[in-house]
Write a protein that holds these residues in place. Structure first.
Motif, PDB file in Angstrom:
ATOM      1  N   THR A  90       0.945  -1.335   0.076  1.00 56.72           N
ATOM      2  CA  THR A  90      -0.115   0.118   0.012  1.00 56.72           C
ATOM      3  C   THR A  90       0.848   1.289   0.008  1.00 56.72           C
ATOM      4  N   ALA A  91       0.296   2.339  -0.752  1.00 55.71           N
ATOM      5  CA  ALA A  91       1.198   3.572  -0.687  1.00 55.71           C
ATOM      6  C   ALA A  91       0.398   4.371   0.163  1.00 55.71           C
ATOM      7  N   ILE A  92       0.953   5.028   1.054  1.00 59.87           N
ATOM      8  CA  ILE A  92       0.666   5.614   2.374  1.00 59.87           C
ATOM      9  C   ILE A  92       0.821   7.091   2.148  1.00 59.87           C
ATOM     10  N   PRO A  93      -0.375   7.971   1.627  1.00 60.48           N
ATOM     11  CA  PRO A  93      -0.224   9.330   1.516  1.00 60.48           C
ATOM     12  C   PRO A  93       0.466   9.937   2.658  1.00 60.48           C
ATOM     13  N   GLU A  94       1.586  10.801   2.460  1.00 62.34           N
ATOM     14  CA  GLU A  94       2.277  11.723   3.601  1.00 62.34           C
ATOM     15  C   GLU A  94       1.889  13.129   3.243  1.00 62.34           C
ATOM     16  N   GLY A  95       1.394  13.483   2.289  1.00 67.08           N
ATOM     17  CA  GLY A  95       1.095  15.023   1.948  1.00 67.08           C
ATOM     18  C   GLY A  95       2.181  15.497   1.128  1.00 67.08           C
ATOM     19  N   GLY A  96       1.956  16.602   0.381  1.00 68.91           N
ATOM     20  CA  GLY A  96       2.975  17.240  -0.547  1.00 68.91           C
ATOM     21  C   GLY A  96       3.450  16.168  -1.739  1.00 68.91           C
ATOM     22  N   GLY A  97       2.552  15.321  -2.116  1.00 67.85           N
ATOM     23  CA  GLY A  97       3.172  14.380  -3.209  1.00 67.85           C
ATOM     24  C   GLY A  97       3.860  13.476  -2.773  1.00 67.85           C
ATOM     25  N   VAL A 116       7.749   7.076  -2.671  1.00 69.57           N
ATOM     26  CA  VAL A 116       7.849   7.798  -3.923  1.00 69.57           C
ATOM     27  C   VAL A 116       7.401   9.306  -3.653  1.00 69.57           C
ATOM     28  N   THR A 117       7.827  10.311  -4.590  1.00 72.46           N
ATOM     29  CA  THR A 117       7.554  11.411  -4.690  1.00 72.46           C
ATOM     30  C   THR A 117       7.125  12.126  -6.147  1.00 72.46           C
ATOM     31  N   LEU A 118       6.049  12.506  -6.057  1.00 70.46           N
ATOM     32  CA  LEU A 118       5.492  13.100  -7.431  1.00 70.46           C
ATOM     33  C   LEU A 118       6.241  14.468  -7.878  1.00 70.46           C
ATOM     34  N   SER A 119       6.316  14.781  -8.858  1.00 67.27           N
ATOM     35  CA  SER A 119       6.571  16.029  -9.430  1.00 67.27           C
ATOM     36  C   SER A 119       5.507  17.077  -9.202  1.00 67.27           C
ATOM     37  N   GLU A 120       5.723  18.182  -9.144  1.00 68.02           N
ATOM     38  CA  GLU A 120       4.776  19.234  -8.962  1.00 68.02           C
ATOM     39  C   GLU A 120       3.485  19.127  -9.949  1.00 68.02           C
ATOM     40  N   LYS A 121       3.728  18.863 -11.171  1.00 69.10           N
ATOM     41  CA  LYS A 121       2.666  18.557 -12.254  1.00 69.10           C
ATOM     42  C   LYS A 121       1.825  17.066 -12.171  1.00 69.10           C
ATOM     43  N   ASN A 122       2.387  16.002 -11.241  1.00 70.69           N
ATOM     44  CA  ASN A 122       2.154  14.891 -11.319  1.00 70.69           C
ATOM     45  C   ASN A 122       2.516  14.121 -12.445  1.00 70.69           C
ATOM     46  N   THR A 123       3.445  14.434 -13.139  1.00 71.83           N
ATOM     47  CA  THR A 123       4.132  13.973 -14.619  1.00 71.83           C
ATOM     48  C   THR A 123       5.210  12.913 -14.352  1.00 71.83           C
ATOM     49  N   LYS A 124       5.836  13.183 -13.326  1.00 72.53           N
ATOM     50  CA  LYS A 124       7.018  12.244 -12.997  1.00 72.53           C
ATOM     51  C   LYS A 124       6.783  11.644 -11.594  1.00 72.53           C
ATOM     52  N   LEU A 125       7.599  10.366 -11.179  1.00 71.17           N
ATOM     53  CA  LEU A 125       7.601   9.823  -9.986  1.00 71.17           C
ATOM     54  C   LEU A 125       9.021   9.413  -9.616  1.00 71.17           C
ATOM     55  N   VAL A 126       9.455  10.013  -8.569  1.00 72.99           N
ATOM     56  CA  VAL A 126      10.901   9.532  -8.041  1.00 72.99           C
ATOM     57  C   VAL A 126      10.778   8.417  -7.056  1.00 72.99           C
ATOM     58  N   PHE A 127      11.272   7.379  -7.249  1.00 68.28           N
ATOM     59  CA  PHE A 127      11.451   6.363  -6.262  1.00 68.28           C
ATOM     60  C   PHE A 127      12.718   6.540  -5.333  1.00 68.28           C
ATOM     61  N   ALA A 128      12.507   6.930  -4.146  1.00 64.54           N
ATOM     62  CA  ALA A 128      13.473   6.978  -3.106  1.00 64.54           C
ATOM     63  C   ALA A 128      14.466   6.039  -2.871  1.00 64.54           C
ATOM     64  N   GLY A 129      13.987   4.477  -3.265  1.00 69.12           N
ATOM     65  CA  GLY A 129      14.964   3.522  -2.985  1.00 69.12           C
ATOM     66  C   GLY A 129      16.066   3.554  -3.924  1.00 69.12           C
ATOM     67  N   THR A 130      15.771   4.127  -5.154  1.00 66.18           N
ATOM     68  CA  THR A 130      17.125   3.918  -6.139  1.00 66.18           C
ATOM     69  C   THR A 130      17.134   5.382  -7.019  1.00 66.18           C
ATOM     70  N   ASN A 131      16.362   6.237  -6.519  1.00 69.61           N
ATOM     71  CA  ASN A 131      16.686   7.700  -6.981  1.00 69.61           C
ATOM     72  C   ASN A 131      16.376   7.686  -8.520  1.00 69.61           C
ATOM     73  N   GLN A 132      15.369   6.739  -8.764  1.00 67.94           N
ATOM     74  CA  GLN A 132      14.940   6.824 -10.401  1.00 67.94           C
ATOM     75  C   GLN A 132      13.834   7.423 -10.470  1.00 67.94           C
TER      76      GLN A 132
END
Length: 146
Positions: A90-97, A116-132
């Protein structure tokens, strides 16, 4: 080369996950290895997920290492590479994308590299585990301009 290091990082994460017993066939993490050592803090119950909180995350996010994340409106998701589930839960929302991932069927309650963190316009996602960075796949509805 940056591409080579990114692929190597993804392979390393895959190997760690496989050895740690992360992932599994059940979205709640049941049956996952408790010996992974990913978190020594006790896990809390997964909070109720509101569809509005995960709406920007819903869909398939494609990476450059032939892997992808896929999330549904209830917050459940998978990370797949080469047909193998590397994580499901499950992806648990923390706020701020930002979203943290459940671990072994529970909520780690704190921000972690399993998220993960979404970009400002929700077009990109960055996975913190690999920074991809992952790009949202465009869904074709087949109804012309929709």
């Amino acid at each position: 080369m940056r591409v080579r290091s990114t692929v190597l990082a993804a392979c390393a994460v895959s190997a760690v996950l496989a050895l740690a017993g992360c992932g599994g066939e059940k979205a709640d993490g049941a049956g996952e290895s408790a010996s992974s050592g990913a978190s020594t803090a006790p896990l809390g119950p997964i909070p109720a997920i509101k569809p509005a909180d995960v709406k920007p995350l819903v869909g398939r996010w494609v990476g450059t290492a032939k892997d992808y994340f896929q999330f549904t409106a209830d917050g459940s998701g998978v990370w797949v590479r080469g047909g193998q589930k590397l994580w499901s839960g499950t992806a648990i929302p923390e706020g701020g994308g930002k979203y943290r991932f459940s671990w072994q069927g529970g909520d780690p309650k704190t921000a972690s590299y399993w998220g993960v963190t979404l970009s400002e316009k929700n077009t990109k996602l960055v996975f913190a585990g690999t920074n991809q960075t992952y790009t949202k796949a465009v869904a074709h509805k087949g109804k012309g301009k929709g």
